[in-house]
Design a protein around this motif. Structure first.
Motif, PDB file in Angstrom:
ATOM      1  N   LEU A 501       0.900  -1.177  -0.176  1.00 58.47           N
ATOM      2  CA  LEU A 501       0.073   0.043  -0.089  1.00 58.47           C
ATOM      3  C   LEU A 501       0.972   1.119   0.039  1.00 58.47           C
ATOM      4  O   LEU A 501       0.707   2.162  -0.619  1.00 58.47           O
ATOM      5  CB  LEU A 501      -0.956  -0.135   1.129  1.00 58.47           C
ATOM      6  N   LEU A 502       2.022   1.051   0.862  1.00 61.09           N
ATOM      7  CA  LEU A 502       2.887   2.466   0.772  1.00 61.09           C
ATOM      8  C   LEU A 502       3.324   2.395  -0.518  1.00 61.09           C
ATOM      9  O   LEU A 502       3.757   3.509  -1.212  1.00 61.09           O
ATOM     10  CB  LEU A 502       3.830   2.391   1.880  1.00 61.09           C
ATOM     11  N   ASP A 512      -8.030   1.113  -5.296  1.00 61.40           N
ATOM     12  CA  ASP A 512      -9.509   1.354  -5.558  1.00 61.40           C
ATOM     13  C   ASP A 512     -10.192   0.079  -4.707  1.00 61.40           C
ATOM     14  O   ASP A 512      -9.461  -0.788  -4.082  1.00 61.40           O
ATOM     15  CB  ASP A 512      -9.891   1.394  -7.156  1.00 61.40           C
ATOM     16  N   VAL A 513     -11.545   0.132  -4.997  1.00 62.28           N
ATOM     17  CA  VAL A 513     -12.329  -0.932  -4.147  1.00 62.28           C
ATOM     18  C   VAL A 513     -11.694  -2.489  -4.579  1.00 62.28           C
ATOM     19  O   VAL A 513     -11.724  -3.407  -3.671  1.00 62.28           O
ATOM     20  CB  VAL A 513     -13.795  -0.738  -4.647  1.00 62.28           C
ATOM     21  N   VAL A 514     -11.228  -2.620  -5.896  1.00 61.79           N
ATOM     22  CA  VAL A 514     -10.738  -3.855  -6.258  1.00 61.79           C
ATOM     23  C   VAL A 514      -9.911  -4.152  -5.459  1.00 61.79           C
ATOM     24  O   VAL A 514      -9.612  -5.649  -5.017  1.00 61.79           O
ATOM     25  CB  VAL A 514     -10.790  -3.770  -7.880  1.00 61.79           C
ATOM     26  N   THR A 515      -8.777  -3.541  -5.443  1.00 66.82           N
ATOM     27  CA  THR A 515      -7.569  -3.652  -4.746  1.00 66.82           C
ATOM     28  C   THR A 515      -7.762  -4.067  -3.346  1.00 66.82           C
ATOM     29  O   THR A 515      -7.276  -5.022  -2.625  1.00 66.82           O
ATOM     30  CB  THR A 515      -6.578  -2.237  -4.587  1.00 66.82           C
ATOM     31  N   TYR A 516      -8.765  -3.228  -2.554  1.00 66.82           N
ATOM     32  CA  TYR A 516      -8.765  -3.494  -1.176  1.00 66.82           C
ATOM     33  C   TYR A 516      -9.872  -4.854  -0.940  1.00 66.82           C
ATOM     34  O   TYR A 516      -9.553  -5.624  -0.236  1.00 66.82           O
ATOM     35  CB  TYR A 516      -9.869  -2.394  -0.650  1.00 66.82           C
ATOM     36  N   ALA A 532      -9.150  -8.332   8.211  1.00 70.06           N
ATOM     37  CA  ALA A 532      -9.858  -8.080   7.381  1.00 70.06           C
ATOM     38  C   ALA A 532     -10.819  -6.884   7.876  1.00 70.06           C
ATOM     39  O   ALA A 532     -11.075  -6.038   7.081  1.00 70.06           O
ATOM     40  CB  ALA A 532     -10.590  -9.169   6.664  1.00 70.06           C
ATOM     41  N   LYS A 533     -11.534  -6.952   8.927  1.00 70.25           N
ATOM     42  CA  LYS A 533     -12.407  -5.849   9.175  1.00 70.25           C
ATOM     43  C   LYS A 533     -11.691  -4.509   9.643  1.00 70.25           C
ATOM     44  O   LYS A 533     -12.070  -3.566   9.339  1.00 70.25           O
ATOM     45  CB  LYS A 533     -13.048  -6.254  10.738  1.00 70.25           C
ATOM     46  N   ASN A 534     -10.427  -4.673  10.071  1.00 68.62           N
ATOM     47  CA  ASN A 534      -9.752  -3.507  10.379  1.00 68.62           C
ATOM     48  C   ASN A 534      -9.314  -3.036   9.046  1.00 68.62           C
ATOM     49  O   ASN A 534      -9.009  -1.586   8.703  1.00 68.62           O
ATOM     50  CB  ASN A 534      -8.446  -3.772  10.929  1.00 68.62           C
ATOM     51  N   LEU A 535      -9.011  -3.694   7.970  1.00 70.54           N
ATOM     52  CA  LEU A 535      -8.699  -3.319   6.662  1.00 70.54           C
ATOM     53  C   LEU A 535      -9.768  -2.364   5.985  1.00 70.54           C
ATOM     54  O   LEU A 535      -9.549  -1.507   5.184  1.00 70.54           O
ATOM     55  CB  LEU A 535      -8.114  -4.274   5.755  1.00 70.54           C
ATOM     56  N   ILE A 536     -11.059  -2.910   6.231  1.00 71.48           N
ATOM     57  CA  ILE A 536     -12.169  -2.207   5.877  1.00 71.48           C
ATOM     58  C   ILE A 536     -12.368  -0.710   6.423  1.00 71.48           C
ATOM     59  O   ILE A 536     -12.678   0.204   5.750  1.00 71.48           O
ATOM     60  CB  ILE A 536     -13.606  -3.028   5.829  1.00 71.48           C
ATOM     61  N   GLU A 540     -12.439   2.881   4.164  1.00 67.00           N
ATOM     62  CA  GLU A 540     -13.413   3.854   4.633  1.00 67.00           C
ATOM     63  C   GLU A 540     -12.691   5.231   4.755  1.00 67.00           C
ATOM     64  O   GLU A 540     -13.103   6.289   4.506  1.00 67.00           O
ATOM     65  CB  GLU A 540     -14.094   3.417   5.489  1.00 67.00           C
ATOM     66  N   ALA A 541     -11.654   5.165   5.756  1.00 71.44           N
ATOM     67  CA  ALA A 541     -10.864   6.243   6.281  1.00 71.44           C
ATOM     68  C   ALA A 541     -10.136   7.018   4.902  1.00 71.44           C
ATOM     69  O   ALA A 541      -9.883   8.117   4.917  1.00 71.44           O
ATOM     70  CB  ALA A 541      -9.967   6.016   7.125  1.00 71.44           C
ATOM     71  N   SER A 542      -9.778   6.037   3.993  1.00 72.64           N
ATOM     72  CA  SER A 542      -9.171   6.494   2.745  1.00 72.64           C
ATOM     73  C   SER A 542     -10.129   7.084   1.795  1.00 72.64           C
ATOM     74  O   SER A 542      -9.592   7.449   0.894  1.00 72.64           O
ATOM     75  CB  SER A 542      -8.479   5.398   2.166  1.00 72.64           C
ATOM     76  N   GLY A 543     -11.403   7.125   2.174  1.00 69.47           N
ATOM     77  CA  GLY A 543     -12.053   7.767   1.168  1.00 69.47           C
ATOM     78  C   GLY A 543     -13.139   6.694   0.143  1.00 69.47           C
ATOM     79  O   GLY A 543     -13.536   7.207  -0.892  1.00 69.47           O
TER      80      GLY A 543
END
Length: 908
Positions: A501-502, A512-516, A532-536, A540-543
């Protein structure tokens, strides 16, 4: 019709008879005779159907005068012309007999326009087909022409309309016409002094007269003149006669295909129009014995590939080029013939170029034929002697070191993707080899690197994938989202994902949403649903808002982690949040939530979710109803589950298995047995494994309910269908009858065994022996233990079984009959069940006069001790001595064990 000067008006009484009483629309009430509309064929009583849209060529239906006025006003602002579509209402009254003819080009008809708006036959050309001269008469009217694709019949009312419909067809192609023969032979008045011939068209594919087609813009008014419809050949009248040159024919084919391909936006559809048109074009080319150039071949192949029909592309390549499409040197055996075998596609090696070769590689890649892809690529590179799967690559013209056909980056990318799609170590090795071959010879682009990284990630070769990724950056090839998505699939821990990600941020590649979603799936597959929940949350924090797939992946992960309550809570939270409520209106998410209720044994919640689905406009599918059945069964509501099953129109194998279980638990064994009999072959919707599992279910339920008749029919049907009882089946029988076996010694503190249960066990032994199969050793031991516990004649029969197996170990043969004894009074038993039922009749004949049934026991290292222990429980030395004395001195004891540790028994 009544004339008022130059104005012709509609006969109201006539139209009242012809028009349906409920018709709604705009009807032409009067028309100026000799004016523009009159010359176009419009007559009083015609029904106005549609007008041009404000923009473009589309036609919009109209049913009111206000709608027509509005269409004219808006169209005038953007265009100088517009199309109007009319329908002739009184055509049926003007004519008598109607008939249809299918005529190949050239048509051979001379046609003319009549004053009353019809196209009628005025004569025949010299080369008119015999069928036309026999079936068609002068004065017959042409009412319609068949569409190029499909079975539609398009109405025509002008000469140019007929010409337009015929000019798009190729030589030899058949066209369907609808004719009408008037009641009388009156001579129609025409506006021309000469007729129009349906035999040739000018070089632009249109008639030499003015256009009178009512569904395209017309801006001038002229009088129709002599025209012909068919093939262009120069004549003194600036029209052309029949017979296109090969190049003209190819140009026409490309135009037709290009027109339909440009209008088709949907790909991945095997039944879309381009492929159908390509079939017709190929058929017409074959009928004309044409040879294709590279451009036409490429267009045809791409039409097939656009519709996901690679077989058609490969077939036309072989026929057009004359080379084996798999890249081998094998002779070409396929041939494409025209309709009625009037000609064939002629081979032309010059049709092979880089574009047609690339299309061929795509076709093989779509089929997943990586070997043919590899061989074709070798043929394009001119690698003589290169062999793939025993077939040597051919030496194709124009290839090799000095050839003009040189594979480019796209060719290699297609070949590498085929290897990656094939999967496995071989597919990955092929992809890496091709990637290495590109080094220093052909430029690698981002697609090349992405394909290799994806292939390595698929094989779990994380380190190598990252090495390729690093080399990609050193070559100044900028990674894209697909690159990072492929790498994420190979990640092992969270640190790798965060690092990627960095790296994406550094390279200004926006996730994008596909990557996540890919990251969520990777974590859920590793049972790390909390991460996985934390990643979601970070997503959302990334917009970036999650989509329905995000929730579906996380809910699946929670179910796999045995967290059904958390899965259901996640779904309910999403439905209650106004930002995500719309995302949950998805059949997959509802089905997953219902599956969670099944794990929680909460059928009421499952039914509530189904009701909410319907309110939200989401239709339950097969998986949804199957999940509802599971929820009802886990809640002990078998009858409700059976009712749900009956509502499924086309269940799959799993749904049938669940339905059968529901019927069994609902005590409807007859319906369950009938359902299984219907699908027992294992070649329909149910697999062999599902059928065998269903037999186990039916056997368990019938024995638990002590319905020995159904259980017996179930075993008989299973063996008769060709299935072999497995260990689960034997275990099911023992457990359902509550016949536990102690591995050391017999335990007497057990519930009594019913006589019918022991009789069924002997029935099983007989049924298996009739198929010459070996019975499971553990099941055999259970039968002996049961006989010992029950005592009396059943213990005696158990001892016969033990002695029958034990005394035969020295002989290596299997036999189902006793060694012959010279006794004219010898009797044979039908089976062990027969011995039980008629024991009193047989007991006085024990000895050499009585032939006992055979038995074969499958023993192994796991059950041999259990088998021996059960035999010791029913066999004593005294019994052995008494049986030995009853035998003749020269008679062998038993016929012995087989090579697979199974034992065959005859007469003890």
């Amino acid at each position: 019709e009544v004339d008022e000067g130059s104005i012709q008006t509609m006969d109201q009484r006539k139209m009242a008879r012809l028009l349906p009483p409920d018709i709604k629309g705009v009807v032409v009430s009067s028309i100026v005779k000799g004016g523009w509309a009159w010359n176009q064929g419009i007559r009083p009583g015609d029904l106005l159907k549609a007008t041009s849209a404000t923009l473009g060529d589309a036609l919009w239906p109209k049913s009111t005068i206000e709608g027509v006025r509005s269409a004219i006003s808006s169209r005038k602002l953007v265009s100088a012309s517009m199309s109007v579509q009319f329908q002739r209402i009184d055509a049926a009254e003007e004519v008598g007999e109607q008939f249809e003819l299918t005529i190949p080009r050239p048509i051979g008809l001379e046609i003319e326009q009549t004053d009353d708006g019809f196209v009628q036959v005025a004569g025949f050309t010299n080369d008119a087909p015999k069928l036309v001269k026999y079936a068609v008469q002068v004065g017959d009217r042409i009412l319609g022409v068949g569409s190029m694709t499909g079975q539609n019949m398009w109405p025509v009312s002008t000469v140019d309309g007929v010409i337009s419909a015929c000019s798009s067809r190729l030589p030899g192609q058949k066209i369907k016409f609808r004719f009408a023969r008037p009641f009388t032979d009156k001579q129609a008045t025409t506006t021309t002094s000469s007729a129009v011939r349906i035999d040739s068209i000018d070089t632009n594919g249109s008639s030499s007269g003015s256009s009178t087609v009512l569904d395209r813009p017309v801006t001038t008014t002229t009088t129709p003149t002599t025209t012909t419809v068919s093939n262009p050949v120069a004549t003194a009248t600036a029209t052309k006669k029949i017979g296109l040159s090969n190049q003209e024919l190819l140009n026409r084919c490309r135009d037709v295909l290009g027109r339909y391909m440009s209008k088709t936006t949907e790909e991945n559809n095997k039944y879309s129009v381009p492929a159908i048109v390509a079939d017709r074009v190929v058929e017409a080319l074959a009928s004309a014995s044409a040879n294709l150039d590279a451009i036409t071949l490429s267009v045809i192949m791409n039409a097939y590939l656009k519709c996901r029909q690679p077989e058609g592309a490969i077939r036309i390549f072989e026929a057009a080029v004359g080379l084996k499409a798999d890249g081998s040197s094998s002779p070409v055996t396929s041939m494409i013939e025209g309709k009625d075998k009037t000609g064939k596609i002629m081979a032309n090696a010059s049709a092979l170029n880089l574009y047609t070769a690339t299309s061929l590689l795509r076709a093989h890649a779509l089929l997943g034929d990586a070997r043919s892809v590899e061989r074709v690529l070798a043929a394009l590179e001119g690698r003589d002697g290169f062999t793939v799967d025993g077939l040597e690559a051919a030496s194709w013209p124009g290839t090799g070191l000095y050839g003009s056909i040189i594979p480019d980056t796209k060719c290699y990318n297609i070949a590498m993707s085929a290897g990656a799609k094939a999967g496995g170590s071989e597919g990955c090795a092929m992809t890496l080899e091709l990637f290495d071959n590109m080094n220093g010879k052909i430029a690698r682009d981002v697609v090349s690197y992405n394909t290799v990284i994806g292939a390595l990630a698929k094989q779990g070769r994380f380190d190598e994938a990252f090495e390729i990724f690093e080399s990609m950056k050193t070559k100044n090839v900028i990674p894209d989202k697909i690159t990072y998505t492929s790498l994420i699939k190979a990640c092992v821990n969270d640190g790798d994902i965060q690092e990627l990600l960095l790296d994406m941020k550094e390279n200004k590649v926006k996730a994008d949403v596909v990557t996540y979603n890919t990251m969520v799936k990777v974590l859920c597959d590793r049972n790390r649903w909390y991460d996985a929940k934390n990643l979601i949350t970070d997503m959302e924090a990334s917009g970036i808002m999650p989509n329905s797939m995000t929730y579906g992946l996380l809910m699946d992960g929670l179910l796999k982690a045995d967290k059904p309550a958390a899965c259901l809570n996640l779904f309910e939270s999403a439905t209650s949040d106004s930002r995500t409520a719309a995302l949950t209106e998805n059949v997959y998410l509802y089905t997953t939530a219902i599956a969670a209720t099944s794990a929680l044994a909460n059928h009421e919640k499952a039914l509530d979710l189904v009701s909410r689905m319907k309110v939200a406009g989401v239709k339950p599918n097969l998986e949804t109803l199957t999940a509802v059945m599971g929820a009802c069964l886990s809640s002990g509501k078998a009858k409700m589950a059976a009712d749900v099953f009956r509502k499924i129109d086309e269940p799959d194998g799993f749904a049938i298995s669940m339905g059968l279980r529901a019927l069994c638990e609902a005590n409807d064994l007859a319906a369950a047995a009938a359902l299984l009999s219907k699908h027992r072959d294992g070649y329909g919707v149910m697999s062999g494994k599902e059928v065998m599992k269903s037999y186990n279910t039916l056997m368990r339920s019938s024995l638990e309910q002590r319905d020995y008749a159904v259980a017996g029919r179930t075993l008989t049907e299973l063996l008769g269908t060709g299935y072999i009882p497995n260990k689960n089946m034997y275990r099911t029988i023992i457990d359902s009858l509550n016949l536990g076996v102690n591995k050391k010694r017999l335990q007497t503190a057990l519930e009594p065994i019913a006589d019918e249960s022991y009789q069924f066990l002997l029935f099983v032994l007989d049924s298996v022996e009739q198929r010459n199969l070996s019975v499971d050793g553990s099941f055999y031991a259970s039968v002996l233990y049961c006989g010992s516990r029950m005592g009396g004649k059943r213990r005696k029969i158990a001892s016969f079984l033990a002695i029958a197996r034990g005394d035969a170990s020295q002989d290596g043969k299997k036999s189902s009959s006793i060694i012959a004894v010279e006794d004219t009074h010898e009797r044979s038993l039908i089976g062990w069940e027969d011995l039980l039922l008629n024991y009193d009749e047989y007991k006085n004949d024990f000895g050499p006069q009585l032939k006992f049934p055979g038995i074969s026991v499958q023993t192994n290292n796991k059950n041999i001790r259990q088998v021996l222990s059960s035999e010791q429980a029913v066999t004593y030395k005294s019994a052995r001595k008494s049986i030995s004395k009853a035998r003749p001195a020269d008679a062998p004891t038993l016929v012995g064990a087989t090579a697979d540790n199974s034992t065959a028994v005859t007469n003890p």
